[in-house]
Write a protein that holds these residues in place. Structure first.
Motif, PDB file in Angstrom:
ATOM      1  N   LEU A 215      -3.996  -4.929  -3.516  1.00  0.00           N
ATOM      2  CA  LEU A 215      -3.937  -4.484  -2.121  1.00  0.00           C
ATOM      3  C   LEU A 215      -4.158  -5.643  -1.158  1.00  0.00           C
ATOM      4  O   LEU A 215      -3.463  -5.742  -0.131  1.00  0.00           O
ATOM      5  N   ASN A 216      -5.092  -6.526  -1.453  1.00  0.00           N
ATOM      6  CA  ASN A 216      -5.350  -7.667  -0.572  1.00  0.00           C
ATOM      7  C   ASN A 216      -4.164  -8.633  -0.551  1.00  0.00           C
ATOM      8  O   ASN A 216      -3.867  -9.241   0.487  1.00  0.00           O
ATOM      9  N   THR A 217      -3.501  -8.787  -1.684  1.00  0.00           N
ATOM     10  CA  THR A 217      -2.336  -9.675  -1.723  1.00  0.00           C
ATOM     11  C   THR A 217      -1.224  -9.151  -0.836  1.00  0.00           C
ATOM     12  O   THR A 217      -0.575  -9.907  -0.100  1.00  0.00           O
ATOM     13  N   ILE A 218      -0.987  -7.843  -0.887  1.00  0.00           N
ATOM     14  CA  ILE A 218       0.036  -7.254  -0.015  1.00  0.00           C
ATOM     15  C   ILE A 218      -0.366  -7.387   1.446  1.00  0.00           C
ATOM     16  O   ILE A 218       0.457  -7.697   2.315  1.00  0.00           O
ATOM     17  N   ALA A 219      -1.645  -7.179   1.736  1.00  0.00           N
ATOM     18  CA  ALA A 219      -2.117  -7.202   3.118  1.00  0.00           C
ATOM     19  C   ALA A 219      -2.029  -8.591   3.742  1.00  0.00           C
ATOM     20  O   ALA A 219      -1.824  -8.713   4.956  1.00  0.00           O
ATOM     21  N   HIS A 220      -2.148  -9.645   2.933  1.00  0.00           N
ATOM     22  CA  HIS A 220      -2.217 -10.998   3.482  1.00  0.00           C
ATOM     23  C   HIS A 220      -1.004 -11.858   3.136  1.00  0.00           C
ATOM     24  O   HIS A 220      -0.987 -13.049   3.456  1.00  0.00           O
ATOM     25  N   SER A 221      -0.013 -11.311   2.493  1.00  0.00           N
ATOM     26  CA  SER A 221       1.186 -12.098   2.165  1.00  0.00           C
ATOM     27  C   SER A 221       2.023 -12.296   3.418  1.00  0.00           C
ATOM     28  O   SER A 221       2.164 -11.394   4.250  1.00  0.00           O
TER      29      SER A 221
ATOM     30  N   ARG B 287       0.757  -3.599   5.789  1.00  0.00           N
ATOM     31  CA  ARG B 287      -0.350  -4.537   5.611  1.00  0.00           C
ATOM     32  C   ARG B 287      -1.666  -3.936   6.083  1.00  0.00           C
ATOM     33  O   ARG B 287      -2.707  -4.115   5.441  1.00  0.00           O
ATOM     34  N   ARG B 288      -1.618  -3.218   7.204  1.00  0.00           N
ATOM     35  CA  ARG B 288      -2.841  -2.603   7.716  1.00  0.00           C
ATOM     36  C   ARG B 288      -3.330  -1.510   6.772  1.00  0.00           C
ATOM     37  O   ARG B 288      -4.529  -1.350   6.552  1.00  0.00           O
ATOM     38  N   LEU B 289      -2.395  -0.753   6.191  1.00  0.00           N
ATOM     39  CA  LEU B 289      -2.769   0.291   5.242  1.00  0.00           C
ATOM     40  C   LEU B 289      -3.430  -0.298   4.001  1.00  0.00           C
ATOM     41  O   LEU B 289      -4.425   0.220   3.507  1.00  0.00           O
ATOM     42  N   CYS B 290      -2.842  -1.409   3.488  1.00  0.00           N
ATOM     43  CA  CYS B 290      -3.404  -2.023   2.281  1.00  0.00           C
ATOM     44  C   CYS B 290      -4.760  -2.668   2.567  1.00  0.00           C
ATOM     45  O   CYS B 290      -5.641  -2.684   1.705  1.00  0.00           O
TER      46      CYS B 290
END
Length: 251
Positions: free
Chosen positions: A173-179, A95-98
């Protein structure tokens, strides 16, 4: 005499040396080889009386025994809890990477993910079970998603594609980071971006832009499959359980 001392220590130290070469007994053998000379006291000509020896050697033995039982009874090692902690760290890193493309580079991401894989393998023992195999598959899946996310960050950093195309990649990328929890939304968003960018790439006349779109599309193609197959592994709100479907897929 020294000769008698060496003869009496020959077999115990030989056993300790052989144990050091056994992978399963390295830690125990190291402690054995370190504490045995201390408890025997080869420099026995410096001892004043037996009382000093009895006050040191039994204390070491009882201290070791107390430490072993303390960790066995009070603080026992829980393999399932350790795997859960490793999985949580993997998901947080992804999540931090995305969320931030500069959080990791390719080398640091591979090193960090490889360290997590090594921890899972180390705790698996000689005969890993199906759960451990599933954890390894999930960890490798997240490592792959992280590498693909880095590639998308590189495409965005190049600033060669149009703003609407960049927005699609940033949404993924934001969806992966905040899912959070169990969700297939990251896979669906990646699929939508893939279906939208593919016709654009086929119609693109600029060669450099076409190459960047091809790089993004190839990343999204693999990413959506990994996100869908590892949706359960990404859910850190509950323990990871193997379903019948996962077993049939080889997880």
């Amino acid at each position: 005499s020294v000769e008698t001392l060496l003869a009496s220590l020959f077999l115990p130290m030989l056993v300790g040396g052989l144990a050091l070469r056994a992978p399963n007994a390295t830690g125990t053998a190291a402690a054995y080889n370190n504490f045995l000379p201390f408890m025997v006291g080869p420099a026995n000509h410096t001892r004043l009386d037996e009382l000093t020896w009895l006050n040191t050697t039994p204390a070491v033995v009882f201290g070791i025994a107390l430490g072993v039982w303390a960790f066995r009874l009070v603080l026992p090692f829980n393999a399932a809890a350790e795997r859960w902690r490793i999985r949580t760290k993997l998901v947080k890193d992804l999540r931090r990477l995305c969320a931030c493309g500069t959080a990791f580079n390719t080398t640091s991401w591979m090193a960090r993910s490889g360290n997590r894989l090594a921890q899972i393998i180390r705790h698996a023992g000689q005969h890993p079970d199906a759960t451990t195999e599933a954890y390894l598959a999930g960890a490798m899946g997240l490592m792959t998603v992280g590498l693909l996310a880095l590639r998308l960050h590189y495409v965005l950093a190049g600033n060669s594609i149009r703003p609407d195309q960049q927005a699609l990649l940033r949404t993924v990328l934001n969806t992966i980071a905040h899912s959070r929890g169990y969700t297939l939304q990251p896979a669906h968003v990646a699929t939508h971006a893939l279906q939208t960018l593919l016709p654009m790439a086929l119609q693109e006349k600029n060669l450099s832009v076409h190459l960047e779109l091809t790089r993004a599309i190839s990343s999204l193609e693999v990413m959506r499959k990994e996100l869908e197959s590892n949706a359960t592994f990404l859910d850190t709100t509950r323990r990871f359980r193997i379903t019948h479907k996962a077993n049939t897929l080889g997880l």
